[in-house]
Design a protein around this motif. Structure first.
Motif, PDB file in Angstrom:
ATOM      1  N   VAL A 297       0.729  -1.141   0.069  1.00 30.36           N
ATOM      2  CA  VAL A 297       0.129   0.145  -0.138  1.00 30.36           C
ATOM      3  C   VAL A 297       0.882   1.050  -0.069  1.00 30.36           C
ATOM      4  CG1 VAL A 297      -1.901  -1.010   0.942  1.00 30.36           C
ATOM      5  CG2 VAL A 297      -0.414  -0.075   2.583  1.00 30.36           C
ATOM      6  N   SER A 298       2.292   1.238  -0.232  1.00 34.68           N
ATOM      7  CA  SER A 298       3.110   2.243  -0.078  1.00 34.68           C
ATOM      8  C   SER A 298       2.908   3.262   0.823  1.00 34.68           C
ATOM      9  CB  SER A 298       2.950   2.853  -1.725  1.00 34.68           C
ATOM     10  OG  SER A 298       3.311   1.953  -2.782  1.00 34.68           O
ATOM     11  N   ARG A 299       2.852   2.991   2.194  1.00 35.74           N
ATOM     12  CA  ARG A 299       2.663   3.903   3.067  1.00 35.74           C
ATOM     13  C   ARG A 299       4.138   3.885   3.842  1.00 35.74           C
ATOM     14  NH1 ARG A 299      -2.274   6.584   3.184  1.00 35.74           N
ATOM     15  NH2 ARG A 299      -3.653   5.179   2.430  1.00 35.74           N
ATOM     16  N   GLN A 300       5.168   3.715   3.399  1.00 31.99           N
ATOM     17  CA  GLN A 300       6.380   3.985   3.985  1.00 31.99           C
ATOM     18  C   GLN A 300       6.641   5.504   4.649  1.00 31.99           C
ATOM     19  OE1 GLN A 300       6.130   2.701   0.936  1.00 31.99           O
ATOM     20  NE2 GLN A 300       7.870   1.192   0.627  1.00 31.99           N
ATOM     21  N   GLY A 301       6.902   5.526   5.834  1.00 30.26           N
ATOM     22  CA  GLY A 301       7.214   6.773   6.433  1.00 30.26           C
ATOM     23  C   GLY A 301       5.862   7.254   6.942  1.00 30.26           C
ATOM     24  N   GLN A 302       4.675   6.796   6.752  1.00 32.46           N
ATOM     25  CA  GLN A 302       3.373   7.316   6.929  1.00 32.46           C
ATOM     26  C   GLN A 302       2.930   6.919   8.406  1.00 32.46           C
ATOM     27  OE1 GLN A 302       0.377   7.445   4.050  1.00 32.46           O
ATOM     28  NE2 GLN A 302       1.931   7.798   2.437  1.00 32.46           N
ATOM     29  N   ILE A 303       1.964   7.602   8.921  1.00 30.32           N
ATOM     30  CA  ILE A 303       1.585   7.652  10.378  1.00 30.32           C
ATOM     31  C   ILE A 303       0.215   6.992  10.091  1.00 30.32           C
ATOM     32  CG2 ILE A 303       0.881   8.638  12.458  1.00 30.32           C
ATOM     33  CD1 ILE A 303       3.255  10.673  11.901  1.00 30.32           C
ATOM     34  N   GLY A 304      -0.135   5.879  11.041  1.00 30.33           N
ATOM     35  CA  GLY A 304      -1.301   5.418  11.023  1.00 30.33           C
ATOM     36  C   GLY A 304      -1.750   4.675  12.591  1.00 30.33           C
ATOM     37  N   MET A 305      -2.891   4.043  12.543  1.00 29.42           N
ATOM     38  CA  MET A 305      -3.427   3.660  13.703  1.00 29.42           C
ATOM     39  C   MET A 305      -3.607   2.185  13.559  1.00 29.42           C
ATOM     40  SD  MET A 305      -6.432   4.835  16.026  1.00 29.42           S
ATOM     41  CE  MET A 305      -7.864   4.631  15.217  1.00 29.42           C
ATOM     42  N   VAL A 306      -3.367   1.364  14.536  1.00 32.01           N
ATOM     43  CA  VAL A 306      -3.558   0.126  14.576  1.00 32.01           C
ATOM     44  C   VAL A 306      -5.068  -0.136  14.823  1.00 32.01           C
ATOM     45  CG1 VAL A 306      -3.386  -2.371  16.097  1.00 32.01           C
ATOM     46  CG2 VAL A 306      -1.577  -0.690  15.574  1.00 32.01           C
ATOM     47  N   VAL A 307      -5.606  -0.934  13.773  1.00 33.78           N
ATOM     48  CA  VAL A 307      -7.077  -1.307  13.792  1.00 33.78           C
ATOM     49  C   VAL A 307      -7.444  -2.687  14.290  1.00 33.78           C
ATOM     50  CG1 VAL A 307      -7.919   0.519  12.444  1.00 33.78           C
ATOM     51  CG2 VAL A 307      -7.341  -1.492  11.377  1.00 33.78           C
ATOM     52  N   ALA A 308      -6.410  -3.578  14.029  1.00 35.02           N
ATOM     53  CA  ALA A 308      -6.468  -4.937  14.426  1.00 35.02           C
ATOM     54  C   ALA A 308      -4.810  -5.676  14.583  1.00 35.02           C
ATOM     55  CB  ALA A 308      -7.427  -5.626  13.516  1.00 35.02           C
ATOM     56  N   ALA A 309      -4.897  -6.779  15.519  1.00 35.64           N
ATOM     57  CA  ALA A 309      -3.635  -7.143  15.728  1.00 35.64           C
ATOM     58  C   ALA A 309      -3.782  -8.865  15.889  1.00 35.64           C
ATOM     59  CB  ALA A 309      -2.963  -6.783  16.730  1.00 35.64           C
ATOM     60  N   ASP A 310      -3.220  -9.487  14.983  1.00 39.54           N
ATOM     61  CA  ASP A 310      -3.424 -11.091  14.987  1.00 39.54           C
ATOM     62  C   ASP A 310      -1.715 -11.405  15.515  1.00 39.54           C
ATOM     63  OD1 ASP A 310      -2.985 -13.741  14.921  1.00 39.54           O
ATOM     64  OD2 ASP A 310      -3.896 -13.899  12.822  1.00 39.54           O
ATOM     65  N   LEU A 311      -1.357 -11.242  16.765  1.00 35.11           N
ATOM     66  CA  LEU A 311      -0.100 -11.545  17.347  1.00 35.11           C
ATOM     67  C   LEU A 311       0.552 -12.952  17.040  1.00 35.11           C
ATOM     68  CD1 LEU A 311      -0.134  -9.553  20.611  1.00 35.11           C
ATOM     69  CD2 LEU A 311       0.727  -8.784  18.281  1.00 35.11           C
ATOM     70  N   LYS A 312      -0.444 -13.758  16.891  1.00 37.72           N
ATOM     71  CA  LYS A 312       0.084 -15.358  16.719  1.00 37.72           C
ATOM     72  C   LYS A 312       0.671 -15.380  15.185  1.00 37.72           C
ATOM     73  CE  LYS A 312      -1.927 -19.878  16.680  1.00 37.72           C
ATOM     74  NZ  LYS A 312      -2.877 -20.780  17.155  1.00 37.72           N
ATOM     75  N   ASN A 313       0.093 -14.606  14.376  1.00 40.30           N
ATOM     76  CA  ASN A 313       0.469 -14.661  12.917  1.00 40.30           C
ATOM     77  C   ASN A 313       1.390 -13.647  12.682  1.00 40.30           C
ATOM     78  OD1 ASN A 313      -0.513 -17.292  12.293  1.00 40.30           O
ATOM     79  ND2 ASN A 313      -2.572 -16.084  12.388  1.00 40.30           N
ATOM     80  N   ASP A 314       1.574 -12.593  13.680  1.00 39.42           N
ATOM     81  CA  ASP A 314       2.452 -11.273  13.298  1.00 39.42           C
ATOM     82  C   ASP A 314       1.850 -10.573  12.216  1.00 39.42           C
ATOM     83  OD1 ASP A 314       4.230  -9.354  14.127  1.00 39.42           O
ATOM     84  OD2 ASP A 314       5.910 -10.363  12.743  1.00 39.42           O
ATOM     85  N   THR A 315       0.616 -10.377  12.295  1.00 41.09           N
ATOM     86  CA  THR A 315      -0.117  -9.422  11.203  1.00 41.09           C
ATOM     87  C   THR A 315      -0.769  -8.314  11.819  1.00 41.09           C
ATOM     88  OG1 THR A 315      -0.084 -11.251   9.915  1.00 41.09           O
ATOM     89  CG2 THR A 315      -1.787  -9.284   9.413  1.00 41.09           C
TER      90      THR A 315
END
Length: 143
Positions: A20-38
């Motif tokens: 999605v070409s967002r290098q260097g951009q700021i965002g907010m975590v909306v979901a986290a799947d830590l088991k799959n590191d996504t």
């Protein structure tokens, strides 16, 4: 481990592959799947970015940031030192969404500032796990 949803993050500017070409951009975590590191990150548009935890930067914990600023003020120089103190002030006194985005913008404004004031989300998660394990061990020792 703290809840990640709502955490302000920056996509590492040197990330080599980002669909999605967002290098260097700021965002907010909306979901986290830590088991799959996504980690799913929103950027104010319908399109989400999906990243591994090592591709995202978060601000250092406020006490660590303050300590690093004080201990490294000579090497950092006066401008970075002042910026770190300002970021720390936001973390300490005004940690709402708008101000935390401003703090992250300042944190990634230069390579020196980025290295001094951020860590990878992966590192932060490892530290949280380590601290939780230590607390558990102390609780068992105290019995």
């Amino acid at each position: 481990m703290e809840q990640l949803t709502g955490t302000i993050v920056a996509v590492h500017p040197e990330l080599t592959t980002d669909p999605v070409s967002r290098q260097g951009q700021i965002g907010m975590v909306v979901a986290a799947d830590l088991k799959n590191d996504t980690i799913s990150v929103g950027f104010g548009s319908p399109e989400l970015g999906h990243y591994s935890s090592d591709a995202l930067l978060v601000l250092k914990e406020k006490n660590q940031l303050y300590q690093d600023a004080l201990l490294g003020h000579k090497e950092l120089g006066p401008e970075v030192f002042k910026q770190m103190l300002f970021v720390n002030m936001i973390q300490d006194n005004r940690p709402d969404h708008k101000n935390m985005v401003q703090a992250m913008e300042m944190a990634i404004s230069s390579e020196t500032m980025m290295k001094a004031s951020t860590v990878s989300l992966e590192s932060m998660l490892a530290l949280d796990i380590s601290n939780a394990n230590e607390l558990g061990q102390h609780a068992r020792i105290g019995r």
